[in-house]
Scaffold this active site. Structure first.
Site, PDB file in Angstrom:
ATOM      1  CG  ASP A 137      -2.017   0.998   1.203  1.00  0.00           C
ATOM      2  OD1 ASP A 137      -2.232   1.614   0.163  1.00  0.00           O
ATOM      3  OD2 ASP A 137      -2.651   1.209   2.258  1.00  0.00           O
ATOM      4  CD  GLU A 171      -5.900   6.124  -0.350  1.00  0.00           C
ATOM      5  OE1 GLU A 171      -7.014   5.603  -0.264  1.00  0.00           O
ATOM      6  OE2 GLU A 171      -4.962   5.828   0.429  1.00  0.00           O
ATOM      7  CD  GLU A 172      -3.022   5.236   3.118  1.00  0.00           C
ATOM      8  OE1 GLU A 172      -4.112   5.199   3.721  1.00  0.00           O
ATOM      9  OE2 GLU A 172      -2.523   4.254   2.559  1.00  0.00           O
TER      10      GLU A 172
END
Ligand SMILES: [Zn+2]
Length: 338
Positions: free
Chosen positions: A93, A124-125
């Site tokens: 990831d 994104e996180e």
């Protein structure tokens, strides 16, 4: 650099959300070399100072774009490997996915395929800042292959999320004289009972929409009529949320206020002949792209169950397979776009 080496090199550049600059420059170098060799271009698209998406394209336009994020969750874990796995923060990831996408791009270019691109985004996180930024600057892509760990299965959809705060107010009084007050807790309990009775939709693909009352708080003392009470609820969406929202509004009417906090829509994703499929419960950058980069597909090597853990790893076998799968998808989608 070989696939495994490249994966480890990317893992070893710490890129916790907010600190993506260094890994971004490394990816820009890598893409620039491919651009020079195969006649394309690579660019940095600044999202915020020191944070930029990296985009590269070969051919007239990126009809198919391979994309994932370059940030990771904390803490940083350096790379290591054994016979079967590469370990470290971002292994699945998504540093391994980035490496597989770059290797797939290289092989496609070598065999003469053009009109595709790669896009690596920041953030994104946390809040999908990079994906929102890219969505505002589309490049004419018709298909977006988004990489997240799905064990190399094509995700057909993902559940969404809808979060509310349900708040009730009342009037304090001595508990011996309840008629002089108005209990916020009684009102909240009534509202929650009605909410629990709402029939939630079931979707053929995504399954059941579910409701969780996650927190509940309120009141001051056992001998005081409560003047305030609040609960937080989360609904996993499997389709359009309109009916559910209307039902919540009706359920709380006259008892409490329903304050909507977050909505992430349920997603239907594209499928392709010849690739195994799955359904995932987590959310990705795809809603943030909002279709601006074309029809989204979701697939990548590795398992979401080890992402965000200290045991994050990726099976070398899946990493290898992903290079072939991404090539096959790009070719197939380029053909479909004609
Ligand atoms: Zn991810």
């Amino acid at each position: 650099m070989q696939l495994g080496e490249l994966t480890r090199a990317l893992i070893d550049i710490e890129s916790i959300t907010g600190n993506e600059e260094r890994v971004g420059l490394q990816l820009l170098d890598y893409c620039s070399a491919l651009a020079t060799r195969y006649g394309g271009y690579a660019e940095r698209c600044e999202v915020e100072p020191h944070r930029a998406n990296i985009f590269a394209c070969w051919g007239d336009r990126p009809t198919v774009t391979l994309s994932t994020h370059m940030d990771t969750v904390p803490p940083f874990v350096p790379s290591r490997e054994d016979a079967e796995h590469i370990w470290g923060r971002g292994a699945c990831d998504t540093k391994g996915i980035i490496a597989a996408m770059l290797k797939a791009a290289e092989a496609l270019l070598e065999s003469g395929v053009r009109n595709f691109g790669v896009l690596f985004v920041v953030g994104e996180e946390r809040n999908s800042a990079g994906a929102y930024h890219a969505a505002a600057q589309p490049k004419g892509a018709r298909y977006l292959i988004n990489g997240e760990p799905t064990e190399n299965k094509l995700a057909l959809g993902s559940k969404g999320a809808l979060r509310y705060e349900i708040a009730a107010t009342g009037r304090m009084a001595h508990s011996a004289y309840p008629e002089l007050g108005e209990s916020a807790i009684d009102k909240l309990l009534d509202a929650l009972a009605r909410i629990r009775a709402i029939p939630l939709p079931v979707d053929e693909l995504l399954g059941r929409s579910t409701l969780n009352i996650g927190t509940i708080a309120g009141g001051r003392a056992p001998n005081v009529i409560a003047d305030e009470a609040v609960a937080e609820i989360m609904i996993r969406l499997v389709g359009d949320s309109t009916a559910t929202k209307d039902a919540i509004a009706a359920a709380v009417a006259g008892k409490a206020e329903a304050r909507e906090r977050i909505e992430i829509p349920a997603l239907r994703l594209g499928s392709l002949a010849g690739i195994e499929t799955t359904v995932v419960a987590y959310t990705t950058d795809i809603p943030a792209f909002g279709g601006a980069w074309g029809i989204p597909f979701l697939i990548g090597p590795g398992s979401i169950h080890v992402a965000h853990t200290l045991d994050e790893r990726i099976p070398k076998r899946q990493l290898d397979d992903a290079v072939g799968i991404y090539q096959k998808m790009v070719r197939q989608l380029l053909t479909e776009s004609k």
